[in-house]
Design a protein around this motif. Structure first.
Motif, PDB file in Angstrom:
ATOM      1  N   VAL A 242      13.228  -0.288   9.901  1.00  0.00           N
ATOM      2  CA  VAL A 242      13.115  -1.323   8.868  1.00  0.00           C
ATOM      3  C   VAL A 242      14.509  -1.676   8.379  1.00  0.00           C
ATOM      4  O   VAL A 242      15.444  -0.873   8.478  1.00  0.00           O
ATOM      5  CB  VAL A 242      12.239  -0.861   7.691  1.00  0.00           C
ATOM      6  N   LYS A 243      14.651  -2.897   7.827  1.00  0.00           N
ATOM      7  CA  LYS A 243      15.942  -3.395   7.380  1.00  0.00           C
ATOM      8  C   LYS A 243      15.956  -3.556   5.862  1.00  0.00           C
ATOM      9  O   LYS A 243      15.315  -4.463   5.331  1.00  0.00           O
ATOM     10  CB  LYS A 243      16.264  -4.741   8.038  1.00  0.00           C
ATOM     11  N   LEU A 244      16.664  -2.688   5.202  1.00  0.00           N
ATOM     12  CA  LEU A 244      16.931  -2.769   3.767  1.00  0.00           C
ATOM     13  C   LEU A 244      17.913  -1.658   3.440  1.00  0.00           C
ATOM     14  O   LEU A 244      18.145  -0.768   4.262  1.00  0.00           O
ATOM     15  CB  LEU A 244      15.652  -2.644   2.937  1.00  0.00           C
ATOM     16  N   PRO A 245      18.541  -1.680   2.261  1.00  0.00           N
ATOM     17  CA  PRO A 245      19.475  -0.606   1.920  1.00  0.00           C
ATOM     18  C   PRO A 245      18.798   0.756   1.982  1.00  0.00           C
ATOM     19  O   PRO A 245      17.669   0.923   1.498  1.00  0.00           O
ATOM     20  CB  PRO A 245      19.899  -0.956   0.485  1.00  0.00           C
ATOM     21  N   LYS A 246      19.455   1.724   2.586  1.00  0.00           N
ATOM     22  CA  LYS A 246      18.851   3.049   2.760  1.00  0.00           C
ATOM     23  C   LYS A 246      18.493   3.679   1.424  1.00  0.00           C
ATOM     24  O   LYS A 246      17.445   4.326   1.285  1.00  0.00           O
ATOM     25  CB  LYS A 246      19.805   3.957   3.536  1.00  0.00           C
ATOM     26  N   ASN A 247      19.363   3.497   0.422  1.00  0.00           N
ATOM     27  CA  ASN A 247      19.079   4.082  -0.888  1.00  0.00           C
ATOM     28  C   ASN A 247      17.796   3.513  -1.477  1.00  0.00           C
ATOM     29  O   ASN A 247      17.011   4.238  -2.104  1.00  0.00           O
ATOM     30  CB  ASN A 247      20.247   3.830  -1.847  1.00  0.00           C
ATOM     31  N   SER A 332       6.653  -6.000   0.199  1.00  0.00           N
ATOM     32  CA  SER A 332       5.700  -5.871  -0.903  1.00  0.00           C
ATOM     33  C   SER A 332       5.205  -4.436  -0.980  1.00  0.00           C
ATOM     34  O   SER A 332       5.321  -3.665  -0.015  1.00  0.00           O
ATOM     35  CB  SER A 332       4.512  -6.830  -0.710  1.00  0.00           C
ATOM     36  N   LEU A 333       4.653  -4.083  -2.126  1.00  0.00           N
ATOM     37  CA  LEU A 333       4.017  -2.782  -2.327  1.00  0.00           C
ATOM     38  C   LEU A 333       2.787  -3.004  -3.187  1.00  0.00           C
ATOM     39  O   LEU A 333       2.888  -3.505  -4.308  1.00  0.00           O
ATOM     40  CB  LEU A 333       4.976  -1.792  -3.001  1.00  0.00           C
ATOM     41  N   THR A 334       1.629  -2.659  -2.663  1.00  0.00           N
ATOM     42  CA  THR A 334       0.376  -2.803  -3.397  1.00  0.00           C
ATOM     43  C   THR A 334      -0.404  -1.506  -3.326  1.00  0.00           C
ATOM     44  O   THR A 334      -0.060  -0.588  -2.554  1.00  0.00           O
ATOM     45  CB  THR A 334      -0.481  -3.953  -2.822  1.00  0.00           C
ATOM     46  N   ALA A 335      -1.458  -1.420  -4.115  1.00  0.00           N
ATOM     47  CA  ALA A 335      -2.318  -0.238  -4.124  1.00  0.00           C
ATOM     48  C   ALA A 335      -3.771  -0.681  -3.997  1.00  0.00           C
ATOM     49  O   ALA A 335      -4.172  -1.691  -4.567  1.00  0.00           O
ATOM     50  CB  ALA A 335      -2.114   0.559  -5.403  1.00  0.00           C
ATOM     51  N   GLU A 336      -4.525   0.089  -3.230  1.00  0.00           N
ATOM     52  CA  GLU A 336      -5.954  -0.177  -3.076  1.00  0.00           C
ATOM     53  C   GLU A 336      -6.719   1.017  -3.632  1.00  0.00           C
ATOM     54  O   GLU A 336      -6.484   2.164  -3.226  1.00  0.00           O
ATOM     55  CB  GLU A 336      -6.300  -0.395  -1.603  1.00  0.00           C
ATOM     56  N   SER A 337      -7.593   0.729  -4.583  1.00  0.00           N
ATOM     57  CA  SER A 337      -8.351   1.801  -5.219  1.00  0.00           C
ATOM     58  C   SER A 337      -9.793   1.372  -5.386  1.00  0.00           C
ATOM     59  O   SER A 337     -10.081   0.365  -6.026  1.00  0.00           O
ATOM     60  CB  SER A 337      -7.737   2.140  -6.586  1.00  0.00           C
ATOM     61  N   MET A 338     -10.692   2.144  -4.771  1.00  0.00           N
ATOM     62  CA  MET A 338     -12.117   1.882  -4.904  1.00  0.00           C
ATOM     63  C   MET A 338     -12.800   3.122  -5.451  1.00  0.00           C
ATOM     64  O   MET A 338     -12.266   4.243  -5.364  1.00  0.00           O
ATOM     65  CB  MET A 338     -12.710   1.486  -3.549  1.00  0.00           C
ATOM     66  N   ALA A 339     -13.968   2.933  -6.025  1.00  0.00           N
ATOM     67  CA  ALA A 339     -14.679   4.037  -6.654  1.00  0.00           C
ATOM     68  C   ALA A 339     -14.934   5.162  -5.654  1.00  0.00           C
ATOM     69  O   ALA A 339     -15.351   4.927  -4.516  1.00  0.00           O
ATOM     70  CB  ALA A 339     -15.991   3.533  -7.240  1.00  0.00           C
ATOM     71  N   ASN A 340     -14.639   6.387  -6.090  1.00  0.00           N
ATOM     72  CA  ASN A 340     -14.934   7.601  -5.319  1.00  0.00           C
ATOM     73  C   ASN A 340     -14.184   7.684  -3.990  1.00  0.00           C
ATOM     74  O   ASN A 340     -14.618   8.388  -3.073  1.00  0.00           O
ATOM     75  CB  ASN A 340     -16.444   7.723  -5.058  1.00  0.00           C
ATOM     76  N   THR A 341     -13.068   6.967  -3.877  1.00  0.00           N
ATOM     77  CA  THR A 341     -12.238   7.064  -2.673  1.00  0.00           C
ATOM     78  C   THR A 341     -10.792   7.313  -3.078  1.00  0.00           C
ATOM     79  O   THR A 341     -10.354   6.868  -4.149  1.00  0.00           O
ATOM     80  CB  THR A 341     -12.308   5.783  -1.823  1.00  0.00           C
ATOM     81  N   PRO A 342     -10.028   8.025  -2.254  1.00  0.00           N
ATOM     82  CA  PRO A 342      -8.630   8.298  -2.598  1.00  0.00           C
ATOM     83  C   PRO A 342      -7.804   7.018  -2.680  1.00  0.00           C
ATOM     84  O   PRO A 342      -8.123   6.007  -2.047  1.00  0.00           O
ATOM     85  CB  PRO A 342      -8.149   9.188  -1.458  1.00  0.00           C
ATOM     86  N   LEU A 343      -6.743   7.094  -3.448  1.00  0.00           N
ATOM     87  CA  LEU A 343      -5.835   5.960  -3.623  1.00  0.00           C
ATOM     88  C   LEU A 343      -5.082   5.680  -2.319  1.00  0.00           C
ATOM     89  O   LEU A 343      -4.685   6.602  -1.602  1.00  0.00           O
ATOM     90  CB  LEU A 343      -4.836   6.281  -4.740  1.00  0.00           C
ATOM     91  N   ILE A 344      -4.879   4.396  -2.027  1.00  0.00           N
ATOM     92  CA  ILE A 344      -4.141   3.987  -0.828  1.00  0.00           C
ATOM     93  C   ILE A 344      -2.985   3.079  -1.250  1.00  0.00           C
ATOM     94  O   ILE A 344      -3.190   2.104  -1.980  1.00  0.00           O
ATOM     95  CB  ILE A 344      -5.050   3.218   0.151  1.00  0.00           C
ATOM     96  N   PHE A 345      -1.779   3.388  -0.805  1.00  0.00           N
ATOM     97  CA  PHE A 345      -0.623   2.522  -1.001  1.00  0.00           C
ATOM     98  C   PHE A 345      -0.375   1.742   0.294  1.00  0.00           C
ATOM     99  O   PHE A 345      -0.410   2.330   1.393  1.00  0.00           O
ATOM    100  CB  PHE A 345       0.615   3.321  -1.371  1.00  0.00           C
ATOM    101  N   VAL A 346      -0.137   0.447   0.144  1.00  0.00           N
ATOM    102  CA  VAL A 346       0.176  -0.397   1.297  1.00  0.00           C
ATOM    103  C   VAL A 346       1.572  -0.979   1.078  1.00  0.00           C
ATOM    104  O   VAL A 346       1.802  -1.782   0.161  1.00  0.00           O
ATOM    105  CB  VAL A 346      -0.856  -1.527   1.464  1.00  0.00           C
ATOM    106  N   LEU A 347       2.486  -0.578   1.940  1.00  0.00           N
ATOM    107  CA  LEU A 347       3.885  -0.982   1.844  1.00  0.00           C
ATOM    108  C   LEU A 347       4.243  -1.861   3.030  1.00  0.00           C
ATOM    109  O   LEU A 347       3.960  -1.494   4.184  1.00  0.00           O
ATOM    110  CB  LEU A 347       4.783   0.261   1.814  1.00  0.00           C
ATOM    111  N   LYS A 348       4.843  -3.024   2.760  1.00  0.00           N
ATOM    112  CA  LYS A 348       5.310  -3.894   3.832  1.00  0.00           C
ATOM    113  C   LYS A 348       6.818  -4.090   3.683  1.00  0.00           C
ATOM    114  O   LYS A 348       7.304  -4.443   2.610  1.00  0.00           O
ATOM    115  CB  LYS A 348       4.602  -5.263   3.780  1.00  0.00           C
ATOM    116  N   LEU A 349       7.531  -3.847   4.800  1.00  0.00           N
ATOM    117  CA  LEU A 349       8.982  -3.953   4.790  1.00  0.00           C
ATOM    118  C   LEU A 349       9.433  -4.750   6.006  1.00  0.00           C
ATOM    119  O   LEU A 349       8.793  -4.708   7.059  1.00  0.00           O
ATOM    120  CB  LEU A 349       9.623  -2.574   4.817  1.00  0.00           C
ATOM    121  N   PRO A 350      10.556  -5.489   5.885  1.00  0.00           N
ATOM    122  CA  PRO A 350      11.067  -6.263   7.023  1.00  0.00           C
ATOM    123  C   PRO A 350      11.531  -5.361   8.162  1.00  0.00           C
ATOM    124  O   PRO A 350      12.200  -4.355   7.918  1.00  0.00           O
ATOM    125  CB  PRO A 350      12.229  -7.062   6.422  1.00  0.00           C
ATOM    126  N   ALA A 351      11.125  -5.721   9.373  1.00  0.00           N
ATOM    127  CA  ALA A 351      11.473  -4.906  10.543  1.00  0.00           C
ATOM    128  C   ALA A 351      12.835  -5.311  11.094  1.00  0.00           C
ATOM    129  O   ALA A 351      13.279  -6.423  10.926  1.00  0.00           O
ATOM    130  CB  ALA A 351      10.408  -5.070  11.606  1.00  0.00           C
TER     131      ALA A 351
END
Length: 351
Positions: A242-247, A332-351
Motif C-alpha cells: 500500500v502507498k501512504l506514509p509508514k508512520n 477509508s475506514l469504516t466499521a460494520e456491527s450487527m446484533a450478536n455478531t463480532p465487530l468488523i473493521f473495513v479498511l481501504k488503502l491505495p495500492a
C-alpha cells in the motif's frame, strides 16, 4: 429664449466637466485602492509591514500625513510620515492582544476632495482591519493544530506505554521452555517500538515524514502489529503493498488491532481469534479485520467519535485518528456491527 442659449451651454458644459472630473476622481480612487490591495497581498497581509510601507500609496492618494501606534502582542512600535498636524481621520482597533491607533491627516481642500479622501481612508482602514483578523485567525488556527497534535501525541505515548508494558510482562513472566520464542518476539517488537518513538520525535521536531508515494508490505506490518499485541491472527489473501506514509499506516494498524487487544483483555473467557482478509479492488486494497471470538459492539455509532471511550483511562482518540489517516491517504475506514455478531473493521488503502 435665444438669449438663454449661451447660459444653457455654459451650464451644460460645467455639468459635463464636473461629471468628467468626478468620474476621473472615482477611477483614480479605484486605482489607488487597488494599489494598496496589491501591496497588502505582496506583504502577505502582514500588518506591521503594511503600516511601514503604505505611505507612498497614501501620499499619492492625496493624504498629508500618516501616524500609527501599534501594540503587537506586547511589543510597542510606532511610525509617522508626512505632516502630522491639522484635520485628521482617526481609527482605533482593539482586538485581543493587538491594539492599533491610526491617524490619516488631510490637506485643506474643498469638500469633494475631502469626500474622496474619506472614501480612500475607509478602504485603507478596511485593509488594516482585515490584516488584524487574518493574523489572529492564523494564530488561532496554529494553536488549534498544536492542540490537536498534542492530543494525538498523548495517544501515541499511551500506545507506546502499553507496548512496553506488554514487553515487560513477557520478560518478567517467561514461559518455561519458550525462551527462544520470547527472544524472537523481542527482536520483532523492539524495532517496532523504536520506529514509533522516532515518529513521535519527528512530529515534535517538525521533521518531514516518509514519502507519500512509498510502498509498504501490508502483510508484514499486519503480522508484526498483531504479534506486538499478542493477538493470534490469520491473514488471508495475496501479499500486497500500500502507498501512504509508514508512520500513518502503523498508527492505523496500532489503533485497530490495539482496540481488539483491549477488548480481549476485558474478558479471559475466550482467547482472541483475529482474522484478516486482504482483497484487491481496482487501485485499492480492502482489509477486513474481525475477532471471531469477539463480543458484539454495544456502541457502534461512537467508534469514531473523538474523546469518547468505554475505558476509563482511554482518551477516545485512537480510532478517530486512524480514520483521519486513512482518509488523508485517499482511502477509508469504516466499521460494520450487527446484533450478536463480532465487530468488523473495513479498511481501504491505495495500492
Amino acid at each position: 429664449m435665444e438669449q438663454l442659449y449661451p447660459y444653457l451651454i455654459i451650464i451644460g458644459s460645467s455639468i459635463l466637466i464636473a461629471a468628467g472630473w468626478l468620474l476621473y476622481s472615482y477611477r483614480t480612487q479605484i486605482l489607488l485602492s487597488q494599489k494598496l490591495i496589491r501591496l497588502n497581498e505582496e506583504l502577505n497581509y502582514d500588518l506591521p509591514d503594511f503600516l511601514r510601507q503604505c505611505w507612498p500609496s497614501l501620499k499619492e492618494s492625496g493624504f498629508a500625513g500618516l501616524s500609527w501606534s501599534l501594540n503587537w502582542f506586547g511589543t510597542y512600535v510606532s511610525g509617522s510620515n508626512g505632516k502630522t498636524d491639522g484635520r485628521m481621520l482617526e481609527k482605533r482597533f482593539d482586538v485581543q492582544e493587538i491594539t492599533l491607533t491610526v491617524c490619516l491627516y488631510l490637506h485643506q481642500r474643498s469638500w469633494e476632495y475631502r469626500f474622496i479622501s474619506s472614501a480612500l481612508a475607509d478602504n485603507f482602514f478596511l485593509l488594516v482591519r482585515m490584516n488584524l483578523w487574518v493574523k489572529l485567525g492564523a494564530v488561532r488556527s496554529t494553536f488549534e493544530q498544536t492542540a490537536k497534535m498534542t492530543v494525538f501525541l498523548q495517544h501515541d505515548v499511551k500506545n507506546m506505554a502499553q507496548l512496553m508494558k506488554l514487553t515487560a510482562e513477557q520478560l518478567n513472566n517467561p514461559v518455561p521452555g519458550q525462551e527462544d520464542k520470547l527472544i524472537d518476539s523481542m527482536r520483532e517488537v523492539i524495532p517496532a517500538v523504536r520506529d514509533r518513538a522516532e515518529h513521535m520525535l519527528n512530529t515534535l521536531t517538525n521533521k518531514s515524514a516518509d514519502n507519500l508515494e512509498s510502498s509498504h508490505d501490508l502483510n508484514a506490518l499486519l503480522e508484526q502489529t498483531a504479534n506486538m499485541y499478542e493477538l493470534p491472527s490469520t491473514i488471508n489473501g495475496e501479499t500486497t503493498t500500500v502507498k501512504l506514509p509508514k508512520n500513518n499506516l502503523q498508527s492505523i494498524l496500532d489503533n485497530i488491532l490495539g482496540n481488539f487487544s483491549r477488548q480481549a483483555n476485558k474478558s479471559s473467557a475466550q482467547k482472541p481469534d483475529v482474522h484478516i482478509d486482504l482483497e484487491r479492488e481496482d487501485d485499492f486494497v480492502k482489509v477486513t479485520i474481525t475477532d471471531k471470538n469477539g463480543a458484539p459492539c454495544l456502541w457502534p455509532e461512537r467508534l469514531f467519535e473523538p474523546f469518547w471511550s468505554e475505558f476509563g483511562t482511554g482518551r477516545g482518540i485512537g480510532l478517530y485518528q486512524a480514520r483521519q489517516h486513512a482518509y488523508a491517504a485517499g482511502g477509508s475506514l469504516t466499521a460494520e456491527s450487527m446484533a450478536n455478531t463480532p465487530l468488523i473493521f473495513v479498511l481501504k488503502l491505495p495500492a
